[in-house]
Design an enzyme around this catalytic site. Structure first.
Site, mmCIF file in Angstrom:
data_model
loop_
_atom_site.group_PDB
_atom_site.id
_atom_site.type_symbol
_atom_site.label_atom_id
_atom_site.label_comp_id
_atom_site.label_asym_id
_atom_site.label_seq_id
_atom_site.Cartn_x
_atom_site.Cartn_y
_atom_site.Cartn_z
ATOM 1 N N TRP A 102 0.833 -1.060 -0.007
ATOM 2 C CA TRP A 102 0.144 0.169 0.011
ATOM 3 C C TRP A 102 0.834 1.166 -0.045
ATOM 4 C CZ3 TRP A 102 -4.171 -1.474 -1.857
ATOM 5 C CH2 TRP A 102 -4.625 -2.968 -1.504
ATOM 6 N N ASP A 171 -1.385 6.396 6.483
ATOM 7 C CA ASP A 171 -2.336 5.786 6.366
ATOM 8 C C ASP A 171 -2.508 4.679 7.402
ATOM 9 O OD1 ASP A 171 -4.241 3.551 5.130
ATOM 10 O OD2 ASP A 171 -2.933 3.334 3.408
ATOM 11 N N LYS A 195 -12.090 -2.168 7.885
ATOM 12 C CA LYS A 195 -11.425 -3.158 8.717
ATOM 13 C C LYS A 195 -11.676 -2.740 10.116
ATOM 14 C CE LYS A 195 -7.760 -2.685 5.122
ATOM 15 N NZ LYS A 195 -7.999 -4.146 4.527
#
Length: 358
Positions: A102, A171, A195
């Protein structure tokens, strides 16, 4: 109804109490005669939900008044572009720490906007660890430093954050709300909800107000100022996702807040790591010990054949989502906030039995 042992990496399991509460209001929200998803986002009934979600997040994370809380769409992936578009000036360089797929993708998008620099990376060693703080090397003209707090694919997590003289951006899609942290250490935090925060469809951005600048040349929907000025109601927001996010935040508060949640997460991850460490090499963890994630436990077995058998037999008895990411294979147990301790105990029991069998 028998609930699955859900270890999916995302979208992930939601607290059962949240699903029950949403079910009660599914057809008639607050006496309106409409489902929440049918309400106008300009109505007072929805406005209460919207503002309550923001207030709850501020309370749980102790977010100061000099930060904006925004509800956006497009997932964390859109933030990969919005961040450099809003914060990277032509004479500056965006700095990135690479710890997994990511952060790699975030860097790739920033390169399309302007100058970039890799301040640290563990890519060459297979992303087994988080860089040491002394390994971080900022460029002289750094606009900001970007990191990914938890790496779902490789099972690593930052346990100490760098102190920088430039804005620090994180992030936190896969570990926000999972443990306490100092919000003031960061200038911008973003997280896809799917999540720990709620269902997919809404992205939370927490940004220091002084970073929000007028950007006349930017498309309206890619400008943080658009959403800050309009309380994230410039366009129709993902109202159902924000409602469920609000219920998840209620659940966190009802279950002792972030400190209590963090303690349970440590207990869950310790059970799995102890199983791996005491298996005499039958299970092999991917992450270095001091970089291990409390959210995503990644491991392999001694052979690919055994890994395949493990996943097949686990699936047969109700375990879901234990496959490693398609890019790396192996096994992964994602144990986010809403995964019950009892489900982790059941997984450890299965792992013990599987080891004895093979």
């Amino acid at each position: 109804m028998k609930r699955a042992f859900n270890f999916n990496a995302g979208p992930a399991t939601l607290p059962f109490a949240v699903l029950e509460k949403a079910k009660e209001a599914w057809l008639d929200f607050n006496g309106t005669g409409m489902a929440l998803m049918e309400l106008s986002h300009r109505s007072k009934d929805y406005e209460i939900v919207h503002n309550k979600a923001i207030a709850s997040l501020r309370n749980i994370l102790s977010i100061p008044d000099d930060y904006e809380v925004l509800f956006l769409q497009g997932g964390a992936s859109l933030q990969f572009s919005m961040i450099p578009m809003n914060l990277l000036k032509p004479d500056q360089t965006a700095n990135y720490i690479l710890t997994g797929s990511w952060s790699d993708k975030a860097l790739k998008e920033a390169k399309k906007v302007g100058s970039t620099h890799v301040a640290a990376s563990t890519k060459e060693t297979g992303y087994h660890r988080i860089p040491e703080l002394e390994e971080i090397n900022l460029s002289e003209d750094a606009a900001y430093l970007h990191l990914t707090s938890n790496n779902t694919i490789f099972g690593t997590q930052w346990h100490q954050y760098p102190n920088t003289q430039v804005p620090l951006i994180a992030d936190m899609s896969s570990d926000i709300l999972s443990r306490p942290f100092q919000i003031e250490q960061f200038d911008l935090i973003y997280a896809g909800a799917q999540k720990n925060l709620g269902p997919s469809g809404v992205t939370v951005v927490i940004i220091r107000k002084e970073l929000i600048q007028s950007q006349p040349a930017l498309p309206t929907m890619l400008n943080y100022e658009t959403f800050a000025k309009n309380n994230s109601l410039y366009n129709t927001p993902p109202t159902l996702a924000i409602y469920l996010l609000s219920l998840v935040l209620e659940w966190v508060e009802e279950n002792g807040g972030i400190e209590a949640i963090s303690k349970r997460n440590e207990e869950k991850s310790s059970l799995l790591y102890n199983m791996i460490d005491n298996s005499n090499g039958f299970y092999i963890g991917h992450a270095d010990e001091k970089s291990r994630s409390h959210m995503n436990v990644t491991f392999n077995l001694k052979s690919e054949e055994l890994s395949t058998k493990f996943l097949e037999e686990a699936k047969q008895i109700g375990f879901v989502g234990l496959n490693g990411h398609r890019s790396v294979g192996g096994c992964r147990a994602s144990i986010y906030n809403a995964v019950p301790l009892e489900h982790v105990e059941a997984l450890v029991s299965f792992m013990k039995n599987f080891k004895e069998k093979y």
